[in-house]
Design a protein around this motif. Sequence first.
Motif, PDB file in Angstrom:
ATOM      1  N   ASN A  88     -39.117 -26.927  -5.469  1.00 54.13           N
ATOM      2  CA  ASN A  88     -38.376 -26.426  -4.319  1.00 54.13           C
ATOM      3  C   ASN A  88     -37.121 -27.259  -4.051  1.00 54.13           C
ATOM      4  O   ASN A  88     -36.950 -28.334  -4.621  1.00 54.13           O
ATOM      5  N   PRO A  89     -36.223 -26.779  -3.211  1.00 57.14           N
ATOM      6  CA  PRO A  89     -34.936 -27.465  -3.022  1.00 57.14           C
ATOM      7  C   PRO A  89     -35.060 -28.900  -2.509  1.00 57.14           C
ATOM      8  O   PRO A  89     -34.318 -29.779  -2.952  1.00 57.14           O
ATOM      9  N   MET A  90     -35.987 -29.155  -1.584  1.00 56.59           N
ATOM     10  CA  MET A  90     -36.152 -30.518  -1.088  1.00 56.59           C
ATOM     11  C   MET A  90     -36.768 -31.412  -2.150  1.00 56.59           C
ATOM     12  O   MET A  90     -36.400 -32.592  -2.281  1.00 56.59           O
ATOM     13  N   LYS A 110     -28.979 -15.924  -5.064  1.00 57.74           N
ATOM     14  CA  LYS A 110     -30.102 -16.056  -4.154  1.00 57.74           C
ATOM     15  C   LYS A 110     -29.891 -17.240  -3.217  1.00 57.74           C
ATOM     16  O   LYS A 110     -29.429 -18.308  -3.628  1.00 57.74           O
ATOM     17  N   ARG A 111     -30.223 -17.028  -1.945  1.00 61.59           N
ATOM     18  CA  ARG A 111     -30.289 -18.101  -0.959  1.00 61.59           C
ATOM     19  C   ARG A 111     -31.699 -18.096  -0.395  1.00 61.59           C
ATOM     20  O   ARG A 111     -32.275 -17.034  -0.140  1.00 61.59           O
ATOM     21  N   LEU A 112     -32.263 -19.266  -0.218  1.00 61.63           N
ATOM     22  CA  LEU A 112     -33.644 -19.382   0.214  1.00 61.63           C
ATOM     23  C   LEU A 112     -33.748 -19.502   1.724  1.00 61.63           C
ATOM     24  O   LEU A 112     -33.117 -20.364   2.329  1.00 61.63           O
ATOM     25  N   GLY A 141     -44.546 -30.488   2.573  1.00 60.27           N
ATOM     26  CA  GLY A 141     -43.276 -30.529   1.867  1.00 60.27           C
ATOM     27  C   GLY A 141     -42.791 -29.221   1.285  1.00 60.27           C
ATOM     28  O   GLY A 141     -41.821 -29.216   0.517  1.00 60.27           O
ATOM     29  N   ALA A 142     -43.420 -28.095   1.618  1.00 62.23           N
ATOM     30  CA  ALA A 142     -42.930 -26.792   1.155  1.00 62.23           C
ATOM     31  C   ALA A 142     -41.623 -26.495   1.896  1.00 62.23           C
ATOM     32  O   ALA A 142     -41.623 -26.352   3.116  1.00 62.23           O
ATOM     33  N   PHE A 143     -40.515 -26.385   1.181  1.00 61.78           N
ATOM     34  CA  PHE A 143     -39.202 -26.395   1.822  1.00 61.78           C
ATOM     35  C   PHE A 143     -38.978 -25.217   2.758  1.00 61.78           C
ATOM     36  O   PHE A 143     -38.814 -25.378   3.971  1.00 61.78           O
ATOM     37  N   GLY A 144     -38.952 -24.011   2.223  1.00 64.27           N
ATOM     38  CA  GLY A 144     -38.684 -22.853   3.069  1.00 64.27           C
ATOM     39  C   GLY A 144     -39.838 -22.541   3.998  1.00 64.27           C
ATOM     40  O   GLY A 144     -39.650 -22.298   5.194  1.00 64.27           O
ATOM     41  N   ALA A 145     -41.049 -22.557   3.451  1.00 60.67           N
ATOM     42  CA  ALA A 145     -42.217 -22.112   4.199  1.00 60.67           C
ATOM     43  C   ALA A 145     -42.679 -23.104   5.253  1.00 60.67           C
ATOM     44  O   ALA A 145     -43.297 -22.701   6.243  1.00 60.67           O
ATOM     45  N   SER A 146     -42.398 -24.395   5.068  1.00 61.65           N
ATOM     46  CA  SER A 146     -42.879 -25.406   6.005  1.00 61.65           C
ATOM     47  C   SER A 146     -41.753 -26.203   6.658  1.00 61.65           C
ATOM     48  O   SER A 146     -41.650 -26.251   7.883  1.00 61.65           O
ATOM     49  N   GLY A 185     -43.720 -18.846   5.299  1.00 59.61           N
ATOM     50  CA  GLY A 185     -43.642 -18.458   3.895  1.00 59.61           C
ATOM     51  C   GLY A 185     -42.199 -18.282   3.478  1.00 59.61           C
ATOM     52  O   GLY A 185     -41.273 -18.722   4.169  1.00 59.61           O
ATOM     53  N   VAL A 186     -41.987 -17.647   2.328  1.00 58.56           N
ATOM     54  CA  VAL A 186     -40.650 -17.264   1.870  1.00 58.56           C
ATOM     55  C   VAL A 186     -40.733 -15.845   1.337  1.00 58.56           C
ATOM     56  O   VAL A 186     -41.820 -15.361   0.990  1.00 58.56           O
ATOM     57  N   MET A 187     -39.605 -15.171   1.239  1.00 53.87           N
ATOM     58  CA  MET A 187     -39.614 -13.760   0.866  1.00 53.87           C
ATOM     59  C   MET A 187     -40.190 -13.532  -0.522  1.00 53.87           C
ATOM     60  O   MET A 187     -40.900 -12.542  -0.745  1.00 53.87           O
TER      61      MET A 187
END
Length: 286
Positions: A88-90, A110-112, A141-146, A185-187
């Motif tokens: 993930n990005p982080m 794509k953008r998250l 540490g889940a970037f988008g979802a958390s 979550g993320v898409m």
Amino acid sequence: MKYGILAAIGLTATLGLPAFAANDPAGEVRTFGIVPQQSASRLAQMWGPFLNKLGEETGTTFRFRTAKDIPTFEACLAEGAYDVAYMNPMHYAIFSEESGYRAFARQADKRLKGIIVTRKDAALDDLSGLENAQVAFPSPGAFGASILTRAALTDMGVDFEPAYVNSHDSVYRAVAAGLMPAGGGVMRTFNATSAEIRDELTIVYETEAFTPHAFAVSANADADFTADMQQAFLRIAEENPELVSGIGMVGLQIAADGDWNDVRALEMSHEESGILQEGELTCPSD
């Protein structure tokens, strides 16, 4: 030479996860780590055909690897355990600096964003309705979802209790079953979860958008291998788009380290990001 076809499925000794064995023992073998947003069996099913083709294109056998949860995956990134990794990005912002991973590709155009989901029948008009509630997240540490969704709730002044349930799919199942009023979550993973679960849920919030997950090589990878990977990714995206859609993406593009400067600009510490904060985690060995 196209000798690195991933043709057989076995079990890893330590994790009991699906793994792809080399068809030609004389071929080069590298590990390909996938962030465990979904179950290991689901990830192997999704990524197997793509990694098979990548092996043909590069003359390398790629052994599928994931982890039991995202914090364990982070421990493996910290050790530089994967030759190639989808992170993930982080993760990339941190482990490009600390472990030497270098991005070579990412999803195209794509953008998250992080999303917050609830049951369709939930009486939740806005996120203030989550005051003092438990909210499900895959891992700290889940970037988008958390990370992004927790930050959004905090910025809105909502007091909540995070409940970490190991994967994106576990978040969606918990919310759909009514065990949690909402979850992050993320898409991509929301669209990839089962229709039975997805039909029970609705998206009530989306975060700001950032550069998406990175495909990165380890610090030990040479320039020729990295260039071969980039060209193979582009060929697969052009000639075999069904393999790209099979991993939940619509295209692939070459990436550079600076693409993730938007994530670095958040200036989050390890503690703030939640990455590698769950005790003495170690990366399992084969």
